[in-house]
Design a protein around this motif. Structure first.
Motif, PDB file in Angstrom:
ATOM      1  N   VAL A  94       6.423  -8.963  11.165  1.00 28.86           N
ATOM      2  CA  VAL A  94       6.789  -9.422   9.816  1.00 28.86           C
ATOM      3  C   VAL A  94       7.897  -8.545   9.209  1.00 28.86           C
ATOM      4  N   ASN A  95       8.021  -7.315   9.707  1.00 26.26           N
ATOM      5  CA  ASN A  95       9.107  -6.429   9.261  1.00 26.26           C
ATOM      6  C   ASN A  95      10.413  -6.878   9.913  1.00 26.26           C
ATOM      7  N   SER A  96      10.906  -8.012   9.471  1.00 22.52           N
ATOM      8  CA  SER A  96      12.145  -8.577  10.007  1.00 22.52           C
ATOM      9  C   SER A  96      12.767  -9.448   8.924  1.00 22.52           C
TER      10      SER A  96
ATOM     11  N   LEU B 123       7.097   9.950   4.227  1.00 24.36           N
ATOM     12  CA  LEU B 123       7.449   9.175   3.037  1.00 24.36           C
ATOM     13  C   LEU B 123       8.484   8.122   3.385  1.00 24.36           C
ATOM     14  N   CYS B 124       8.276   6.901   2.951  1.00 28.92           N
ATOM     15  CA  CYS B 124       9.298   5.874   3.141  1.00 28.92           C
ATOM     16  C   CYS B 124      10.152   5.832   1.875  1.00 28.92           C
ATOM     17  N   GLY B 125      11.350   6.370   1.994  1.00 27.95           N
ATOM     18  CA  GLY B 125      12.260   6.409   0.844  1.00 27.95           C
ATOM     19  C   GLY B 125      12.589   5.016   0.342  1.00 27.95           C
ATOM     20  N   ASN B 126      12.552   4.042   1.233  1.00 25.75           N
ATOM     21  CA  ASN B 126      12.880   2.665   0.843  1.00 25.75           C
ATOM     22  C   ASN B 126      11.789   2.081  -0.048  1.00 25.75           C
ATOM     23  N   MET B 127      10.539   2.337   0.328  1.00 25.81           N
ATOM     24  CA  MET B 127       9.421   1.872  -0.505  1.00 25.81           C
ATOM     25  C   MET B 127       9.448   2.562  -1.869  1.00 25.81           C
ATOM     26  N   LYS B 128       9.804   3.845  -1.833  1.00 26.10           N
ATOM     27  CA  LYS B 128       9.749   4.632  -3.072  1.00 26.10           C
ATOM     28  C   LYS B 128      10.937   4.347  -3.993  1.00 26.10           C
TER      29      LYS B 128
ATOM     30  N   PRO C  58      -0.122   1.760  14.351  1.00 30.23           N
ATOM     31  CA  PRO C  58       0.445   1.497  15.686  1.00 30.23           C
ATOM     32  C   PRO C  58       1.969   1.565  15.763  1.00 30.23           C
ATOM     33  N   GLU C  59       2.656   1.771  14.642  1.00 33.39           N
ATOM     34  CA  GLU C  59       4.105   2.020  14.709  1.00 33.39           C
ATOM     35  C   GLU C  59       4.389   3.459  15.155  1.00 33.39           C
ATOM     36  N   ALA C  60       3.335   4.288  15.255  1.00 32.70           N
ATOM     37  CA  ALA C  60       3.509   5.669  15.725  1.00 32.70           C
ATOM     38  C   ALA C  60       3.754   5.656  17.238  1.00 32.70           C
TER      39      ALA C  60
ATOM     40  N   GLY D   4      12.529   0.915  15.770  1.00 29.64           N
ATOM     41  CA  GLY D   4      11.421   1.767  15.330  1.00 29.64           C
ATOM     42  C   GLY D   4      11.508   2.087  13.854  1.00 29.64           C
ATOM     43  N   CYS D   5      10.379   2.493  13.307  1.00 28.08           N
ATOM     44  CA  CYS D   5      10.300   2.872  11.892  1.00 28.08           C
ATOM     45  C   CYS D   5      10.491   4.378  11.782  1.00 28.08           C
ATOM     46  N   TYR D   6      11.453   4.806  10.970  1.00 21.45           N
ATOM     47  CA  TYR D   6      11.766   6.244  10.904  1.00 21.45           C
ATOM     48  C   TYR D   6      10.630   7.071  10.323  1.00 21.45           C
ATOM     49  N   VAL D   7       9.728   6.444   9.605  1.00 22.00           N
ATOM     50  CA  VAL D   7       8.598   7.193   9.031  1.00 22.00           C
ATOM     51  C   VAL D   7       7.556   7.468  10.123  1.00 22.00           C
ATOM     52  N   HIS D   8       7.250   6.453  10.908  1.00 20.09           N
ATOM     53  CA  HIS D   8       6.183   6.593  11.908  1.00 20.09           C
ATOM     54  C   HIS D   8       6.643   7.243  13.207  1.00 20.09           C
ATOM     55  N   THR D   9       7.909   7.035  13.593  1.00 23.56           N
ATOM     56  CA  THR D   9       8.354   7.626  14.865  1.00 23.56           C
ATOM     57  C   THR D   9       8.484   9.148  14.762  1.00 23.56           C
TER      58      THR D   9
ATOM     59  N   ASN E 247       0.803  -1.236   0.000  1.00 19.20           N
ATOM     60  CA  ASN E 247       0.000   0.000   0.000  1.00 19.20           C
ATOM     61  C   ASN E 247       0.834   1.283   0.000  1.00 19.20           C
ATOM     62  N   TYR E 248       2.113   1.210   0.369  1.00 21.60           N
ATOM     63  CA  TYR E 248       2.950   2.416   0.424  1.00 21.60           C
ATOM     64  C   TYR E 248       3.678   2.684  -0.895  1.00 21.60           C
ATOM     65  N   GLN E 249       3.398   1.866  -1.910  1.00 24.49           N
ATOM     66  CA  GLN E 249       4.103   2.055  -3.183  1.00 24.49           C
ATOM     67  C   GLN E 249       3.613   3.313  -3.912  1.00 24.49           C
TER      68      GLN E 249
ATOM     69  N   GLY F  50       7.834  -3.697  -3.169  1.00 28.45           N
ATOM     70  CA  GLY F  50       7.796  -3.460  -1.732  1.00 28.45           C
ATOM     71  C   GLY F  50       9.229  -3.442  -1.245  1.00 28.45           C
ATOM     72  N   VAL F  51       9.437  -3.757   0.018  1.00 29.02           N
ATOM     73  CA  VAL F  51      10.813  -3.829   0.515  1.00 29.02           C
ATOM     74  C   VAL F  51      11.229  -5.291   0.676  1.00 29.02           C
ATOM     75  N   ARG F  52      12.512  -5.478   0.934  1.00 28.19           N
ATOM     76  CA  ARG F  52      13.102  -6.808   0.837  1.00 28.19           C
ATOM     77  C   ARG F  52      12.401  -7.878   1.685  1.00 28.19           C
TER      78      ARG F  52
ATOM     79  N   GLY G  11      15.529  -2.024   1.271  1.00 23.90           N
ATOM     80  CA  GLY G  11      15.397  -2.744   2.542  1.00 23.90           C
ATOM     81  C   GLY G  11      14.471  -1.978   3.467  1.00 23.90           C
ATOM     82  N   CYS G  12      14.266  -2.507   4.662  1.00 22.80           N
ATOM     83  CA  CYS G  12      13.429  -1.814   5.650  1.00 22.80           C
ATOM     84  C   CYS G  12      14.300  -1.494   6.866  1.00 22.80           C
ATOM     85  N   PRO G  13      14.541  -0.202   7.140  1.00 25.37           N
ATOM     86  CA  PRO G  13      15.379   0.154   8.289  1.00 25.37           C
ATOM     87  C   PRO G  13      14.830  -0.369   9.617  1.00 25.37           C
ATOM     88  N   LEU G  14      13.517  -0.544   9.709  1.00 24.82           N
ATOM     89  CA  LEU G  14      12.965  -1.129  10.937  1.00 24.82           C
ATOM     90  C   LEU G  14      13.437  -2.580  11.075  1.00 24.82           C
ATOM     91  N   ALA G  15      13.361  -3.333   9.995  1.00 27.86           N
ATOM     92  CA  ALA G  15      13.829  -4.730  10.037  1.00 27.86           C
ATOM     93  C   ALA G  15      15.314  -4.782  10.410  1.00 27.86           C
TER      94      ALA G  15
HETATM   95  S1  SF4 Z   1       7.485   2.550   6.351  1.00 27.03           S
HETATM   96 FE1  SF4 Z   1       8.865   1.980   8.032  1.00 27.03          FE
HETATM   97  S2  SF4 Z   1       8.394  -0.148   8.459  1.00 27.03           S
HETATM   98 FE2  SF4 Z   1       7.533   0.313   6.430  1.00 27.03          FE
HETATM   99  S3  SF4 Z   1       9.155  -0.267   4.991  1.00 27.03           S
HETATM  100 FE3  SF4 Z   1       9.444   1.916   5.443  1.00 27.03          FE
HETATM  101  S4  SF4 Z   1      10.916   1.909   7.142  1.00 27.03           S
HETATM  102 FE4  SF4 Z   1      10.113  -0.168   7.003  1.00 27.03          FE
END
Ligand code: SF4
Length: 312
Positions: free
Chosen positions: A121-123, A266-271, A207-209, A179-184, A33-35, A68-70, A93-97
């Motif tokens: 699942v973000n692992s 914005l999640c730069g990784n997704m984008k 809920p990652e906020a 933590g997720c840098y987008v939500h924190t 959904n974040y694509q 999506g991410v890895r 990749g996902c910085p949270l993972a």
């Molecule tokens: S939004 Fe956060 S949890 Fe989702 S992929 Fe990006 S960094 Fe990872």
């Protein structure tokens, strides 16, 4: 053809090429959904982590291109290993993972040996192979409630762990410090501003906020939960998550009024996944996700336990 050549192609041509390649190569596009909006438009299936995992199980196409991410592409490969799974950008990749490296988890387990380990699942696939069970934001509460163990280690998202603690009072839950840098980065100032700017609107968050943001909101939901909430709401809704979700809501529920809580969430990784990269990826069949079978089998068991426990 090099990736740079795909970048020069007009949108219409890219879409036509993608449609042809999908047919020729028997491929399906799964997207989070974040694509980007243009990726969402060409996806065969769009969803959150749980929806994508369930969909990945039933794919019969030869190739899955994962937008999506890895860890999401890895999950598809874990669940459906006979398919060729492609991730258009290896660096997505996902910085949270990344907050939970496998070595750190192994050390933690030595310190807390008699706990049940639950991985969001973000692992990474290695972490999934090492834990007892996997969860998503949409089922974390239900899943932890249903576990027989009273002692849980939850990783890697601290905010999601604290969110679960609100509903699960009879268990000790140790939260991993990730933590997720987008939500924190969503904070109370964003909530205050939105309340003033959109009086009468509901404010919902992921809920990652941070916990204080969840407290000040009108509810916390997974991305799929957010979409369903907006679709069912008579009021305008302000959503506190990655803003890509707004593209999906606007397309699927054009009559609904929806605003971002933080316009630059914005999640730069997704984008990192772009339409030219997606088409290139399918054309050259790169980058293929490969997982050693011994790790895949153990990770599969952790995910499968989740899917069984949270069957609809
Ligand atoms: S939004 Fe956060 S949890 Fe989702 S992929 Fe990006 S960094 Fe990872």
């Amino acid at each position: 053809m090099e990736l740079s050549e795909y970048n020069k192609l007009p949108l219409k041509e890219l879409k036509e090429l993608l449609a042809r390649l999908k047919k020729e190569k028997d491929a399906i596009i799964l997207a989070h959904n974040y694509q980007r909006a243009e990726i969402q438009e060409v996806a065969d299936f769009l969803g959150d982590s749980l929806g994508l995992a369930r969909k990945a199980c039933e794919v019969s196409s030869r190739i899955i291109v994962f937008a999506g991410v890895r860890f999401m592409a890895e999950t598809a490969k874990i669940l459906n290993p006979s398919r060729k799974v492609l991730l258009p950008d290896l660096y997505a990749g996902c910085p949270l993972a990344d907050c939970a490296p496998i070595e750190a988890l192994r050390e933690f387990k030595k310190k807390y040996p008699d706990y049940t380990y639950v991985a969001y699942v973000n692992s990474s696939v290695e972490v999934k192979a090492e834990v007892d069970i996997v969860c998503t934001s949409g089922n974390a509460v239900q899943l932890i409630q249903s576990l027989p163990s009273k002692k849980i280690v939850f990783l890697p998202d601290k905010n999601l762990a604290n969110y679960v603690k609100r509903f699960v009072k009879d268990k000790e839950i140790i939260a991993w410090d990730g933590g997720c840098y987008v939500h924190t980065k969503i904070n109370l100032k964003h909530i205050d501003e939105a309340r003033k700017k959109y009086p009468g609107a509901k404010i919902i968050v992921h809920p990652e906020a941070p916990p204080e943001v969840v407290d000040a909101s009108d509810g916390a939901f997974s991305t799929e939960g957010i979409i369903n909430y907006v679709k069912g709401s008579e009021d305008p809704v302000v959503v506190g998550t990655e803003i890509g979700i707004i593209d999906r809501i606007k397309r699927e529920a054009p009559g609904k009024i929806v605003y971002p809580l933080k316009a630059d969430a914005l999640c730069g990784n997704m984008k990192m996944i772009t339409l030219p990269k997606l088409v290139w990826s399918l054309d050259v069949e790169k980058f293929e996700i490969e997982i050693p079978e011994e790790i895949r089998t153990r990770a599969y068991q952790s995910i499968w336990r989740m899917l069984e426990l949270t069957k609809k």
